[in-house]
Motif scaffolding. Sequence first.
Motif, mmCIF file in Angstrom:
data_model
loop_
_atom_site.group_PDB
_atom_site.id
_atom_site.type_symbol
_atom_site.label_atom_id
_atom_site.label_comp_id
_atom_site.label_asym_id
_atom_site.label_seq_id
_atom_site.Cartn_x
_atom_site.Cartn_y
_atom_site.Cartn_z
ATOM 1 N N UNK A 119 0.822 -1.193 0.063
ATOM 2 C CA UNK A 119 -0.030 -0.040 -0.020
ATOM 3 C C UNK A 119 0.933 1.186 -0.059
ATOM 4 N N UNK A 120 0.274 2.420 -0.591
ATOM 5 C CA UNK A 120 1.010 3.564 -0.689
ATOM 6 C C UNK A 120 -0.074 4.628 -0.202
ATOM 7 N N UNK A 121 0.556 5.603 0.579
ATOM 8 C CA UNK A 121 -0.190 7.038 0.859
ATOM 9 C C UNK A 121 0.790 8.406 0.281
ATOM 10 N N UNK A 122 0.392 9.142 -0.420
ATOM 11 C CA UNK A 122 0.954 10.504 -0.610
ATOM 12 C C UNK A 122 0.004 11.462 -0.453
ATOM 13 N N UNK A 123 0.667 12.487 0.232
ATOM 14 C CA UNK A 123 -0.055 13.901 0.520
ATOM 15 C C UNK A 123 0.884 15.032 0.046
ATOM 16 N N UNK A 170 4.632 13.964 0.707
ATOM 17 C CA UNK A 170 5.234 12.870 1.793
ATOM 18 C C UNK A 170 4.542 11.614 1.022
ATOM 19 N N UNK A 171 5.440 10.853 1.037
ATOM 20 C CA UNK A 171 4.951 9.435 0.241
ATOM 21 C C UNK A 171 5.470 8.332 1.224
ATOM 22 N N UNK A 186 6.982 13.509 -8.754
ATOM 23 C CA UNK A 186 7.508 12.206 -9.084
ATOM 24 C C UNK A 186 7.484 11.159 -7.834
ATOM 25 N N UNK A 187 6.951 10.013 -7.893
ATOM 26 C CA UNK A 187 7.361 9.016 -6.842
ATOM 27 C C UNK A 187 7.806 7.933 -7.331
ATOM 28 N N UNK A 188 9.113 7.627 -6.441
ATOM 29 C CA UNK A 188 9.660 6.396 -6.949
ATOM 30 C C UNK A 188 9.369 5.307 -5.774
ATOM 31 N N UNK A 245 2.210 11.642 -10.104
ATOM 32 C CA UNK A 245 0.976 11.561 -9.383
ATOM 33 C C UNK A 245 0.653 12.872 -8.861
ATOM 34 N N UNK A 246 -0.125 13.762 -9.335
ATOM 35 C CA UNK A 246 -0.631 15.006 -8.702
ATOM 36 C C UNK A 246 -1.693 15.724 -9.236
ATOM 37 N N UNK A 247 -2.121 16.911 -8.787
ATOM 38 C CA UNK A 247 -3.420 17.433 -9.076
ATOM 39 C C UNK A 247 -3.326 18.400 -10.467
#
Length: 328
Positions: free
Chosen positions: A77-81, A90-91, A283-285, A295-297
């Motif tokens: 699972x992932x959470x990004x804010x 924050x990832x 960018x998320x790694x 992933x973003x707005x």
Amino acid sequence: MRLNLIPVMAALLLSGCVPVQSVVNTAQLPSATEYGAHANPMEWWYVSAYLPGEGLALHWAQFRVQDARVPVPLMISHVAVTDLRTGQLTFLEQPAGSGEVSSPPLRLRQGTWTLTQAGTGPGAPLSLRAGPLDLTLTPVKGPVLHPPGYSGSADTGVLFYQGITRLALSGSVNGRAVQGQAWLDHQWGNQIPGQTALWDWFSVQLEDGRDLMVYRVRRLDGTVAQLIGSVVEPDGHVRAVRGLRAEPGEVWTSPTGRRYTLGWRLVSDGFDLSVRAVRREQELLSRSTRIAYWEGPVEVSGTWGAEPATGTGMMELVSGSWGPASGS
């Protein structure tokens, strides 16, 4: 020792070895209310939200991976804010391990992170508690199966695709009270991210009450395998987008050297919309899935028919596999 092997095998499954593909029959589509687990190699549940009034964007994803080489399904699972006021992203990740899926009502759990449905009716609220997120999600519209019912193609693998495109969101993020609108997706099948397919995905909630989904599935060589779109009307009716085109615009190069298209023009027989990323540095790694993605707005403006149209949403651009040991 056996438990220690689980994260290793999950990493192999997601980044090194494509599992044996199960057969996915796209002629037999699932119900739009089918939220439970399925016997396929890949499955995920996903919640995203852009909260302009709060200066926040977020997403949570629960992956469930199955392979004959692993005795039980693996959960990741992932959470990004993103705090747009401070620029902080924050990832958080939970690596491969055990978890729980049951339905109906839907209940997902990995460790202390949970998504729980309060009942079985179409308007039953969901509670999402994952890291900094403590949210209640109440459907504004009913569940839909996005036409044609799946994403992908025979050569990339396919994922059945259903969800809820508009939910009222309330609760807290990092202890701060928030409210707004969210989007819920559920996909499952034999497509393996970064190994059999890449994609560009858009979820847009327009001010007039319509919701637009656009999905551009790419092969690993960059050629487009499928371009689909759906509109969920204010009354919840879903229909396919006709004459859809997704025209790339501005390209941004991340610090890792990957290129992401952050500006788009989405055109169809019924609309002409420009999509603009609110923030570039998204960018998320992922160490748990070995995938690099953006992933973003986004903010959307243009015309729908003869009328001006504006909206907000989220965009996901999958670049491909990533090796944390080498940083490549």
